[in-house]
Design a protein around this motif. Structure first.
Motif, short mmCIF file in Angstrom:
data_model
loop_
_atom_site.label_atom_id
_atom_site.label_comp_id
_atom_site.label_asym_id
_atom_site.label_seq_id
_atom_site.Cartn_x
_atom_site.Cartn_y
_atom_site.Cartn_z
N GLU A 15 0.76 -1.17 0.05
CA GLU A 15 0.06 0.14 0.09
C GLU A 15 0.82 1.29 0.00
OE1 GLU A 15 -2.55 -0.64 3.41
OE2 GLU A 15 -3.85 -2.03 2.33
N LEU A 16 1.92 1.12 0.91
CA LEU A 16 3.09 2.34 0.79
C LEU A 16 3.48 2.56 -0.60
CD1 LEU A 16 4.29 4.79 2.21
CD2 LEU A 16 6.02 3.00 2.99
N ALA A 17 3.94 1.57 -1.21
CA ALA A 17 4.71 1.56 -2.44
C ALA A 17 3.59 2.11 -3.62
CB ALA A 17 5.25 0.31 -2.89
N ALA A 18 2.26 1.68 -3.58
CA ALA A 18 1.31 2.06 -4.59
C ALA A 18 1.18 3.99 -4.42
CB ALA A 18 0.07 1.62 -4.10
N ARG A 19 1.37 4.13 -3.17
CA ARG A 19 1.41 5.77 -2.80
C ARG A 19 2.37 6.53 -3.34
NH1 ARG A 19 -0.46 4.01 2.30
NH2 ARG A 19 1.25 4.87 3.09
N LEU A 20 3.47 5.74 -3.73
CA LEU A 20 4.64 6.61 -4.06
C LEU A 20 4.62 7.29 -5.47
CD1 LEU A 20 7.47 4.01 -2.95
CD2 LEU A 20 6.67 6.29 -1.83
N GLY A 21 3.63 6.74 -6.44
CA GLY A 21 3.34 7.45 -7.60
C GLY A 21 4.52 7.20 -8.68
N THR A 22 4.89 8.17 -9.29
CA THR A 22 5.89 8.28 -10.22
C THR A 22 7.29 9.19 -9.94
OG1 THR A 22 5.25 10.03 -11.47
CG2 THR A 22 4.42 7.88 -12.19
N ASP A 23 7.48 9.01 -8.62
CA ASP A 23 8.80 9.81 -8.09
C ASP A 23 9.97 8.85 -8.32
OD1 ASP A 23 10.54 11.17 -6.86
OD2 ASP A 23 9.58 11.61 -5.01
N ASP A 24 10.82 9.16 -9.07
CA ASP A 24 12.10 8.36 -9.28
C ASP A 24 13.00 8.35 -8.17
OD1 ASP A 24 11.10 7.38 -11.62
OD2 ASP A 24 12.08 8.78 -12.81
N ASN A 25 12.76 9.34 -7.05
CA ASN A 25 13.60 9.40 -6.12
C ASN A 25 12.97 8.47 -4.90
OD1 ASN A 25 15.35 11.25 -6.86
ND2 ASN A 25 13.78 13.04 -6.71
N HIS A 26 11.95 7.91 -5.08
CA HIS A 26 11.34 6.97 -4.04
C HIS A 26 10.62 5.92 -4.62
CE1 HIS A 26 12.44 10.04 -1.05
NE2 HIS A 26 11.65 10.94 -1.93
N VAL A 74 10.13 -6.86 4.95
CA VAL A 74 9.84 -6.86 3.51
C VAL A 74 9.96 -5.65 2.63
CG1 VAL A 74 7.23 -6.42 3.73
CG2 VAL A 74 8.07 -8.09 2.00
N ALA A 75 10.38 -5.69 1.53
CA ALA A 75 10.43 -4.65 0.62
C ALA A 75 9.69 -4.81 -0.70
CB ALA A 75 11.82 -4.47 0.22
N VAL A 76 8.62 -3.82 -1.20
CA VAL A 76 7.87 -3.88 -2.27
C VAL A 76 8.17 -2.69 -3.31
CG1 VAL A 76 5.52 -3.75 -2.94
CG2 VAL A 76 6.16 -5.13 -0.89
N GLY A 77 8.35 -3.17 -4.60
CA GLY A 77 8.73 -2.08 -5.37
C GLY A 77 7.49 -1.54 -5.91
N ASP A 78 7.61 -0.23 -6.28
CA ASP A 78 6.50 0.81 -6.95
C ASP A 78 6.03 -0.05 -8.34
OD1 ASP A 78 8.49 1.46 -8.55
OD2 ASP A 78 8.12 3.53 -8.20
N ARG A 79 5.00 0.78 -8.98
CA ARG A 79 4.31 0.43 -10.00
C ARG A 79 4.14 -0.95 -10.31
NH1 ARG A 79 8.44 4.66 -13.07
NH2 ARG A 79 8.55 6.08 -11.19
N GLY A 80 3.73 -1.75 -9.04
CA GLY A 80 3.37 -2.88 -9.15
C GLY A 80 4.54 -4.22 -9.31
N ARG A 81 5.76 -3.78 -8.69
CA ARG A 81 6.66 -4.78 -9.03
C ARG A 81 6.57 -5.92 -7.89
NH1 ARG A 81 11.89 -1.75 -9.10
NH2 ARG A 81 10.87 -0.14 -7.59
N GLY A 82 6.04 -5.58 -6.90
CA GLY A 82 5.74 -6.71 -5.88
C GLY A 82 7.08 -6.85 -4.95
#
Length: 136
Positions: A15-26, A74-82
Motif C-alpha cells: 500500500e505504501l509503494a502504491a502511494r509513491l506514484g512516479t517519483d523516481d527518488n522513492h 519486506v520490501a515492495v517495488g513501486d508500480r506493481g513490481r511486488g
C-alpha cells in the motif's frame, strides 16, 4: 523457510509503494514488524551518491519510533513490481543488526516466502562475531 507468514506486513509495504506514484527518488517501500506486532514503514531515498534503501530507512524509523527487536521485514517495488529481495548491503546490515530477522522474498510461482537472513548470506562475515570486547 515459511510460505508468506505475514500477509499484513506485505500489504502494508504494498500500500505504501502504491502511494509513491512516479517519483523516481522513492521507488521502494519497506515494512518491518517487531516482536510485539508493531509495524514500521519507510521508503528508499534514491541519490546518485548511494542514498539509503527502504530497508535501511525502516531500521532507523524503528529505532526512532521505539520499536522492539525486529522479527520480520519486506520490501515492495513501486508500480506493481511486488516483493523484492534485499540488496547485498541491506542483507549485511540486517544480519549485523538483527541476526534473527526473517526476510520476506519472492517465492516460487509469484508467492512470498520467509527466509532467515542468515540463509540469504551463507558463509558471511558477521560484524558482531568479530568485535573485540574490552582490552586485551
Amino acid at each position: 523457510m515459511t510460505e508468506n507468514p505475514d500477509p499484513a506486513l506485505v500489504r502494508a509495504a504494498t500500500e505504501l509503494a502504491a502511494r509513491l506514484g512516479t517519483d523516481d527518488n522513492h521507488t521502494v517501500a519497506a515494512a518491518a514488524r517487531d516482536g510485539e506486532g508493531r509495524v514500521v514503514t519507510g521508503v528508499n531515498v534514491y541519490h546518485f551518491t548511494g542514498g539509503p534503501c527502504a530497508e535501511l530507512v525502516v531500521l532507523g524509523a524503528a529505532v526512532a519510533e521505539g520499536a522492539g527487536p525486529l522479527v520480520r521485514i519486506v520490501a515492495v517495488g513501486d508500480r506493481g513490481r511486488g516483493v523484492m529481495p534485499p540488496c547485498g548491503r541491506c542483507r549485511q546490515a540486517l544480519l549485523d543488526l538483527w541476526p534473527g530477522i526473517e526476510v520476506l522474498v519472492p517465492g516460487d510461482g509469484g508467492g512470498v516466502r520467509g527466509v532467515p537472513v542468515r540463509e540469504l548470506l551463507p558463509h558471511t562475515y558477521v560484524w558482531a562475531e568479530h568485535q573485540e570486547h574490552g582490552p586485551s
